[in-house]
Motif scaffolding. Structure first.
Motif, short mmCIF file in Angstrom:
data_model
loop_
_atom_site.label_atom_id
_atom_site.label_comp_id
_atom_site.label_asym_id
_atom_site.label_seq_id
_atom_site.Cartn_x
_atom_site.Cartn_y
_atom_site.Cartn_z
N UNK A 591 0.85 -1.20 0.00
CA UNK A 591 0.00 0.00 0.00
C UNK A 591 0.88 1.24 0.00
N UNK A 592 0.68 2.09 -0.99
CA UNK A 592 1.43 3.34 -1.10
C UNK A 592 0.43 4.49 -1.24
N UNK A 608 4.27 14.46 -9.14
CA UNK A 608 3.35 13.34 -8.93
C UNK A 608 4.08 12.11 -8.38
N UNK A 609 5.38 12.24 -8.11
CA UNK A 609 6.12 11.13 -7.54
C UNK A 609 5.62 10.83 -6.13
N UNK A 610 5.58 9.57 -5.77
CA UNK A 610 5.22 9.20 -4.42
C UNK A 610 6.28 9.71 -3.45
N UNK A 615 8.36 4.14 -3.82
CA UNK A 615 8.62 3.46 -5.09
C UNK A 615 9.62 2.32 -4.91
N UNK A 616 10.64 2.55 -4.11
CA UNK A 616 11.63 1.51 -3.86
C UNK A 616 11.01 0.34 -3.10
N UNK A 638 -0.74 9.59 -9.35
CA UNK A 638 0.65 9.42 -8.92
C UNK A 638 1.39 8.73 -10.07
N UNK A 639 2.71 8.90 -10.11
CA UNK A 639 3.52 8.20 -11.10
C UNK A 639 3.72 6.76 -10.67
#
Length: 836
Positions: A591-592, A608-610, A615-616, A638-639
């Motif tokens: 879950x992000x 829009x990057x988390x 992401x990692x 988001x990206x």
């Protein structure tokens, strides 16, 4: 709902006997707020006090942080259902919440558009499309007002970004204004007749929204023949005569402002006609009558005596859970991974444990509880579920959870708060079970304190903590370190902008990691700063501010909080532990998402990057897992740089107090994610028809894309193809379309559910004009439930308001010429086409 409407002259004739009983100062007194969220009454004409409350994700009541109220799924989950019945039901339920709290008008829905995916307040608004937004709003309003509560469309108009929102000017053509940004308001007016609207903070083409004679008088009240009331956004009114003549009917909130004695003097000078005041008052009296606050017989006033469900009522929980799940969107589902089978599941990510169920700003409420995804999935899977934390997704300090600390004086959960006067004497001392303290806004204090102190005892289990504070001022923070020595931290928090809203909505903050003694008492003391907003705002001519402006009259006020959160272990260790658990399970669910610092009033995003290392986390979990599901806990795009590495992606928005249960039921197939995207997802930053929210040196923001907003611009190749198109959503079935034909004002199509489950399909109808200067646009949609293997016939009505273009030369709408109707699951998945 059929509602009798009135011309301006009819209104004056109807209420003339009451209006003539009042002197000019008495009339004007009724046209400004009494307090932050109430209006004054007048017994001589049978007018009771009226109460307003923020919405639209809950009816907060009269306090910014008040009693517990139901937390609803956010607006994009409501519109994401593409279902009139859901929108209408939300309006009904919010009206029940309003009646329980004796509220006459709920300040919603928000029907500004998702012009750029960076907009901080998009989670409050419905979509990037004017038709979907207007139709959703109309049904929401109909549900609310049929149940006795007034709705308020906001924010009129072109209010699509938060940066410098009080001072910036949205620069756009008349064509874009008419075809796009006014269209949701027009649809809602024609199909639901809302009782009120709210004028925005921003200017429009150099003229403050609260003074827009062109929009408010000529179009809304004139062309549309609307008889409702236009109120200002809170502290948005800049000038006296210009706003009164420009169509504004009510200035909010209470306190000294640009109307009151200033408006009386303007009438006496001949700058504003008293007949204009009378018309404003007539519209206010109509609002009062419609909401039960006007009657010559006091016993006939609305008393709100009907018993309404509480925020913890089991029936309310089921309603909120169902609404949330209906708007969730399944973006990807390789090999039908979802719904989950009977295997083991490794759940990871900080949002799994601390699910973000609402956005920030005036849409925030104090919910009675919030269910996390970990709790919801655990209730269904039991021992089949393993849970791991994830990297910290925040950039700003987080106010202490009052349930995690105790009041040193009472020993109960919460904090001790003391207000001090300038001479050091105590104004008041009280216990607070709220995370944040508002001062000088809606706290009903007899005087603004010069100093504020917060004391709280930490848990015995905390050894390392993020300690700090939130709010503008000079802070001193004291605690005991691991050796029992008292440590003092001195910090100064200063405002970053000249926007007074920052003090409440996005106050400055600080924190640092500290080693603390078990059970240490933390004492945070702040000397409040004299903001002197008047001088700051008046000295810059670009702000177009005058001394009587509501905003220029601010006293010291703000939001304050203690920051005290446990520090998790090293993020690399968290990611490694999540990957290890994923490798041992049949399926990994990670879950992000975003937090209320990203999706909030008073600030826009820059990417829009988390945030953080989320992401990692996805990459490493996906590399270790047999199968990976990503749950996106965010209302806006988001990206997804990891998209090709995962098997399924589910967008769950900000799902409200029942969010964890709703997500769990969708993941396990108890409920179907029938939602469709309401905003196109760009493939990368800046890859959208409109992007930046930054203003130029003159505080102007140019809407250079015109009417080619969102998917319309993508379809015209104004930006690279999106990662996911507006309208995209898979559900748990597959579909065949055939036999499309035009039948008058409808397009009929035959559907076959080729999947193994009963499912809901949303047939989307777009029109592509032959005239390439005109964008493709959504002109209708219809949902239908179809059993597995079954067929159904669906008729989609063509809305004539979407089959027109604005002609600037004639100053009128003209019908579009020839073109092609597209029957689609989105513009990225067009199934059939027919000529018009």
């Amino acid at each position: 709902m059929t509602l009798k409407t009135h011309s301006s002259q009819d209104l004056l004739n109807t209420y003339r006997p009451l209006i003539d009983k009042l002197s000019l100062p008495e009339k004007v007194r009724l046209l400004s707020g009494e307090t932050a969220f109430t209006l004054p009454g007048n017994e001589s004409i049978g007018l009771a006090e009226m109460a307003f409350s923020d919405g639209p994700t809950g009816v907060r009541g009269l306090k910014f942080y008040g009693d517990p109220v139901a937390l609803f799924p956010n607006a994009t989950l409501v519109s994401g259902s593409w279902d009139d019945d859901i929108a209408r039901e939300v309006g009904v339920l919010l009206s029940e919440e309003a009646a329980r709290q004796k509220i006459h008008v709920v300040l919603g829905p928000t029907i500004n558009l998702h012009r750029t995916p960076l907009g901080g307040r998009l989670f409050e608004a419905y979509s990037e499309d004017p038709y979907l937004t207007g139709r959703t709003a109309a049904n929401y309003v109909n549900g609310m007002q049929a149940s006795g509560t007034g709705a308020c469309l906001k924010h009129l108009v072109a209010n699509e970004s938060e940066e410098m929102r009080n001072f910036m000017s949205s620069s756009l053509s008349e064509t874009a204004l008419r075809e796009v940004y006014l269209t949701p308001f027009e649809i809602a007016v024609q199909d639901a007749h809302p009782y009120s609207m709210m004028a925005a903070y921003n200017d429009v083409n150099g003229v403050p929204a609260t003074e827009q004679d062109h929009v408010q008088n000529q179009i809304v009240k004139g062309e549309w023949d609307w008889d409702g009331l236009i109120m200002s956004d809170w502290y948005a009114t800049k000038h006296t005569s210009e706003s009164a003549n420009g169509g504004l009917d009510l200035v909010m909130p209470g306190g000294d402002g640009p109307w009151g004695e200033h408006l009386v003097e303007a009438v006496n000078r001949g700058e504003v006609a008293e007949s204009t005041i009378d018309e404003h008052l007539a519209r206010l009296l109509l609002l009062a009558e419609r909401t039960g606050a006007l009657s010559s017989d006091r016993s006939q006033l609305r008393t709100f005596e009907q018993q309404m469900p509480s925020p913890t009522d089991p029936a309310r929980a089921e309603q909120l859970k169902r609404i949330a799940s209906r708007g969730m969107v399944l973006l990807k589902n390789e090999s039908d991974l979802l719904p989950l089978d009977s295997g083991t599941v490794a759940l990871s990510g900080h949002h799994a444990l601390a699910t973000q169920n609402m956005g920030g700003g005036s849409a925030q409420v104090t919910p009675p509880y919030q269910v996390s995804i970990a709790d919801g999935l655990g209730a269904l899977l039991g021992s089949r579920l393993a849970v791991a934390d994830g990297p910290w997704p925040r950039r700003r300090p987080l106010a202490v959870d009052p349930e995690s600390v105790t009041d040193p004086g009472t020993g109960t959960a919460g904090m001790e708060v003391t207000y001090f006067a300038q001479d050091g004497s105590v104004i008041k001392k009280f216990h607070s079970d709220l995370a944040e303290i508002t001062v000088g806004w809606d706290d009903d204090g007899s005087q603004i304190p010069a100093r504020l102190r917060i004391r709280a005892k930490l848990s015995d289990t905390i050894e390392t903590a993020r300690l700090g504070a939130m709010g503008a001022g000079r802070w001193t923070l004291e605690y005991q370190d691991a050796q029992g020595t008292v440590v003092s931290l001195d910090r100064s928090c200063e405002f970053a902008t000249n926007d007074p809203g920052e003090a409440i909505l996005r106050p400055p903050a600080f924190e640092q990691i500290c080693k603390v003694a078990a059970g240490s008492v933390v004492t945070a003391t702040v000397d409040l700063v004299d903001t002197d907003w008047s001088a700051r705002l008046l000295e810059d001519p670009r702000y177009n501010m005058v001394a009587e402006s509501h905003m220029a009259g601010f006293d010291s006020f703000g939001k304050f909080a203690l920051v005290a959160t446990d520090v998790p272990v090293d993020e690399n260790q968290l990611i490694a532990a999540a990957a290890q658990a994923a490798g041992q399970a049949d399926t990994a669910v990670v879950v992000v998402g975003l937090t209320e610092e990203d999706e909030t009033e008073a600030a826009d995003k820059t990417t829009l990057r988390l945030p953080g290392e989320q992401d990692e986390l996805v990459r490493q979990v996906a590399a270790a897992a047999k199968r990976t599901v990503v749950v996106v806990n965010a209302a806006t795009p988001v990206l997804m740089p990891w998209l090709e590495q995962v098997d399924a992606v589910l967008v769950v928005g900000l799902p409200g107090q029942e969010g964890g249960h709703a997500v769990a039921e969708v993941l396990t197939g108890v409920a179907e994610p029938t939602g469709r995207l309401v905003t196109s997802y760009p493939a990368e930053d800046a890859a959208s028809p409109a992007w930046s929210t930054s203003v130029d040196g003159d505080l102007a923001l140019c809407y250079s894309e015109g009417s080619f907003i969102g998917y319309r611009g993508y379809a015209a190749s104004m930006a690279p193809a999106p990662l996911f198109w507006f309208g995209h959503g898979l559900g748990y079935a597959t579909w065949e379309y055939h036999g499309a034909q035009r039948e008058g004002d409808q397009v009929r199509v035959e559907l076959t559910n080729t999947g193994r489950r009963s499912s809901r399909e949303t047939v989307q109808l777009y029109f592509q004009p032959d005239d390439v200067s005109q964008p493709v646009r959504l002109v209708g949609y219809q949902g239908i439930q179809v059993g597995p293997g079954a067929k159904a016939s669906v008729s989609v009505e063509i809305d004539p308001r979407m089959m027109r273009a604005w002609d600037e030369e004639s100053g009128n709408f003209v019908e579009l010429g020839g073109g092609t109707f597209l029957l689609a699951r989105s513009l990225g998945d067009v199934r059939l086409s027919i000529r018009s």
